[in-house]
Design a protein around this motif. Structure first.
Motif, mmCIF file in Angstrom:
data_model
loop_
_atom_site.group_PDB
_atom_site.id
_atom_site.type_symbol
_atom_site.label_atom_id
_atom_site.label_comp_id
_atom_site.label_asym_id
_atom_site.label_seq_id
_atom_site.Cartn_x
_atom_site.Cartn_y
_atom_site.Cartn_z
ATOM 1 N N ILE A 102 0.868 -1.189 0.000
ATOM 2 C CA ILE A 102 0.000 0.000 0.000
ATOM 3 C C ILE A 102 0.896 1.227 0.000
ATOM 4 N N GLN A 104 1.824 5.550 -0.204
ATOM 5 C CA GLN A 104 1.568 6.786 0.527
ATOM 6 C C GLN A 104 0.261 7.447 0.097
ATOM 7 N N LYS A 105 0.147 7.616 -1.231
ATOM 8 C CA LYS A 105 -1.098 8.187 -1.737
ATOM 9 C C LYS A 105 -2.024 7.052 -2.132
ATOM 10 N N PRO A 106 -3.314 7.219 -1.883
ATOM 11 C CA PRO A 106 -4.249 6.177 -2.331
ATOM 12 C C PRO A 106 -4.153 6.020 -3.844
ATOM 13 N N GLN A 165 -10.535 5.911 -0.179
ATOM 14 C CA GLN A 165 -9.721 5.335 -1.252
ATOM 15 C C GLN A 165 -8.608 4.476 -0.678
ATOM 16 N N GLN A 166 -7.975 4.965 0.403
ATOM 17 C CA GLN A 166 -6.876 4.204 0.977
ATOM 18 C C GLN A 166 -7.376 2.876 1.555
ATOM 19 N N ARG A 167 -8.534 2.918 2.197
ATOM 20 C CA ARG A 167 -9.080 1.660 2.733
ATOM 21 C C ARG A 167 -9.496 0.721 1.599
ATOM 22 N N CYS A 169 -7.925 0.577 -1.213
ATOM 23 C CA CYS A 169 -6.666 -0.012 -1.685
ATOM 24 C C CYS A 169 -6.229 -1.147 -0.771
ATOM 25 N N PRO A 186 1.156 4.946 4.951
ATOM 26 C CA PRO A 186 -0.186 4.864 4.379
ATOM 27 C C PRO A 186 -1.104 5.994 4.818
ATOM 28 N N THR A 187 -0.746 6.714 5.856
ATOM 29 C CA THR A 187 -1.683 7.732 6.343
ATOM 30 C C THR A 187 -1.149 9.147 6.194
ATOM 31 N N LEU A 190 -3.469 11.651 4.679
ATOM 32 C CA LEU A 190 -4.859 11.574 5.145
ATOM 33 C C LEU A 190 -5.103 12.451 6.375
ATOM 34 N N ILE A 198 -7.668 3.875 9.518
ATOM 35 C CA ILE A 198 -6.661 2.982 8.942
ATOM 36 C C ILE A 198 -5.896 2.260 10.053
#
Lengths: 263, 332
Positions: A102, A104-106, A165-167, A169, A186-187, A190, A198
């Motif tokens: 995963i 850094q950016k979604p 979007q991140q979730r 992914c 990952p956050t 955000l 997350i």
């Protein structure tokens, strides 16, 4: 060994194509099964480089040099395989299905929410629609995003918020049931609420998946992780249980960093 | 403040200038084409006779007929086309004498052949260029090793900069015989013209498509790879959908270029007013008609040429307009 290691990095060095000096020097780092391992350190210390070596995503760009070993436990045979030996594209694909990532950016793909999660599954060869649907739903549920998207599965994934979007992914990666999930800050893109969601998710996921997370946020590392590695200029300075690193570090450098004296 | 307002005015008038130019070209074409539009109406678009002398049965002298209303003239034209014998053209044209008293001959112009020639040569060009351009840009943005990307990219940009007349010459002397060897028929033909046109727009299309594909964020590609995608799958499922708008834009821009291309096509299409029975027959396209005939045109023919130019203008305008519309809609 009492505690099971899913991955074991041994004497690992890495040099980027065209660079004079190696970016990573003799790293030794175990990754425990079903635990969260955090990698912290100032920018440019090589933590993302190390993370990206763990599923060999570096190899999309030619010319990088590896040394040492990165062992990945084959849970069915119980044997260790050195992922640095992989040469064939098919084996890379298998490795990346076992070790998800995963960013850094979604990075939702330009397709619907459902198709995003189904994408990896389809690549893995699952064609049966009912199975596909089941797996997508359970991945979305497991990634704490199901209630938010269940009525809009056919909509474009780009329409979701950054945190969603991140979730998504993560759901996409989790759907493949990887053994290890690599999270590269990952956050950091955000807001605090999405970050909280997350983090909760990561704690939940470690029941099934071993997690390696790179983070700039030391509170996050201390909240989330079971083990922490502190890196500085291409070297692993200290590795230990997270509370030891934060409360009772052995190295002066680690102490200075975790207490915020530099970084 | 003063400088600010001058700056704004200069920028504003520059922007206005382009609109004025566009409008004036449109108006000029329309006014010059108007006589032909009145004379031939929509039928011009599907009439395949160009410069044919026909007999018009009429008691009225020519001058009166010209001044009658549009509608009757159109009707007469249709009538004349349907069942009057076509007299082979002798040099004189409208003022040709020696005809029976009550019969007037006149030359009619229809744009069907050049319109069809333009559309067909453009279609051939697109059918040839689109797949190859996609291949080139996929290769350059995803597959090519680093040391190849620069030189190949440069070569493509250079190719895109070659004047079209050179493509025409090359096509005529080297490419046309090869096409004939493979497909038979004539060397100078719709097919040759279309293929050379395709070769001409190929680098342009490839360059823009490559740029569009390169805008795909690398993390997006990496996350597809980290789900276990192969290169082909990443191109198909991530890069193409992501760069779709840019790719369609490049195709449409190239289409616009192919439509208006004159020199290369003039060399190769044959410049005959004949509906091509097969792809290997010669025919003619709108820009070629214009380039070849303005020199000696006057009266109705002049106006008919302007009518053709107007058709081409509207055609290109619609295509570019569609592309722009697509861009704008997508960016919102």
């Amino acid at each position: 060994m009492a505690k099971k290691l899913i991955m074991d990095i041994k004497d690992f060095s890495f040099r980027y194509a065209g660079a004079e000096k190696p970016s990573l020097m003799s790293i030794n780092l175990p990754v425990h099964k079903n635990k969260v391992t955090a990698m912290i350190g100032p920018s440019g210390c090589g933590k993302s480089t190390l993370l990206r070596a763990l599923n060999r995503i570096h190899d999309l760009y030619p010319g990088h040099e590896y040394q040492g070993k990165i062992n990945l436990l084959n849970s069915s045979s119980g044997e260790n395989e050195n992922i640095l030996d992989i040469k064939k594209e098919n084996d890379f694909i298998k490795l990346r299905q076992r070790v998800g990532m995963i960013f850094q950016k979604p990075t939702p793909f330009p397709m619907s929410i459902f198709d995003n999660v189904a994408y990896g599954l389809k690549l893995a060869g699952i064609k049966n629609k009912t199975i596909l649907e089941e797996k997508v739903v359970s991945a979305l549920q497991g990634s704490a995003i199901w209630t938010e998207v269940k009525d809009r599965l056919k909509e474009d994934a780009m329409g979701l918020s950054g945190g969603q979007q991140q979730r998504l992914c993560i759901a996409r990666a989790v759907a493949l049931r990887p053994e290890v999930l690599l999270l590269d800050e990952p956050t950091s893109a955000l807001d605090p609420i999405s970050t909280g969601a997350i983090e909760e998710l990561v704690t939940e996921l470690k029941k099934d998946i071993s997690i390696v997370i790179v983070t700039h946020n030391m509170q996050q590392a201390s909240r989330l992780s079971d083990y922490t590695a502190f890196m500085y200029i291409g070297k692993l300075i200290e590795y230990n249980k997270t509370d030891k690193i934060f409360l009772n570090p052995k190295e002066k450098l680690t102490e200075d960093y975790v207490t915020g004296r530099f970084g | 403040m003063n400088r600010e307002s001058i700056f704004k005015k200069v920028a504003f008038s520059s922007a206005t200038l382009i609109l004025v130019m566009l409008a004036s070209i449109f108006v000029m074409l329309f006014i010059s084409a108007k006589p032909a539009m009145q004379e031939y109406g929509w039928h011009f678009l599907v009439d395949s006779s160009w410069g044919k002398t026909i007999e018009v049965k009429s008691d009225k002298p020519l001058a009166t007929q010209k001044s009658t209303t549009k509608k009757t003239i159109n009707d007469e034209n249709l009538f004349a086309n349907e069942d009057s014998a076509i007299i082979p053209l002798s040099d004189g044209g409208i003022e040709d004498s020696g005809q029976p008293k009550n019969t007037i001959t006149k030359i009619i112009y229809g744009g069907f052949i050049p319109i069809i020639g333009t559309i067909l040569s453009t279609l051939i060009a697109m059918a040839f260029a689109v797949p190859i351009a996609m291949g080139i840009s996929i290769f350059l943005s995803e597959i090519a090793p680093k040391f190849l990307i620069k030189p190949v990219g440069l070569a493509i940009e250079l190719l895109a900069a070659i004047p079209s007349i050179i493509y025409g010459m090359w096509g005529l002397f080297y490419f046309a015989p090869i096409v004939q060897d493979i497909f038979g028929g004539d060397q100078i033909s719709l097919l040759t013209a279309g293929l050379v046109l395709g070769i001409m727009i190929l680098p342009f299309m490839a360059a823009i498509t490559r740029d569009a594909m390169n805008t795909t964020p690398s993390v997006l590609k990496e996350s597809a790879y980290s789900l276990g995608a192969t290169k082909f799958e990443v191109v198909k499922d991530v890069i193409f959908p992501y760069a779709k708008v840019g790719i369609i834009g490049s195709v449409i821009l190239s289409l616009g270029r192919a439509l208006g291309e004159t020199m290369a096509v003039a060399f190769l299409i044959g410049s005959v007013f004949k509906i091509p029975g097969s792809l290997t027959n010669p025919t003619i396209s709108i820009p070629v008609v214009l380039a070849n005939n303005f020199g000696e045109a006057s009266g109705n023919m002049m106006s008919a040429l302007f009518y053709l130019a107007f058709v081409l203008f509207v055609f290109s305008f619609i295509i570019i307009g569609t592309a722009k519309f697509y861009f704008l809609r997508k960016h919102r």
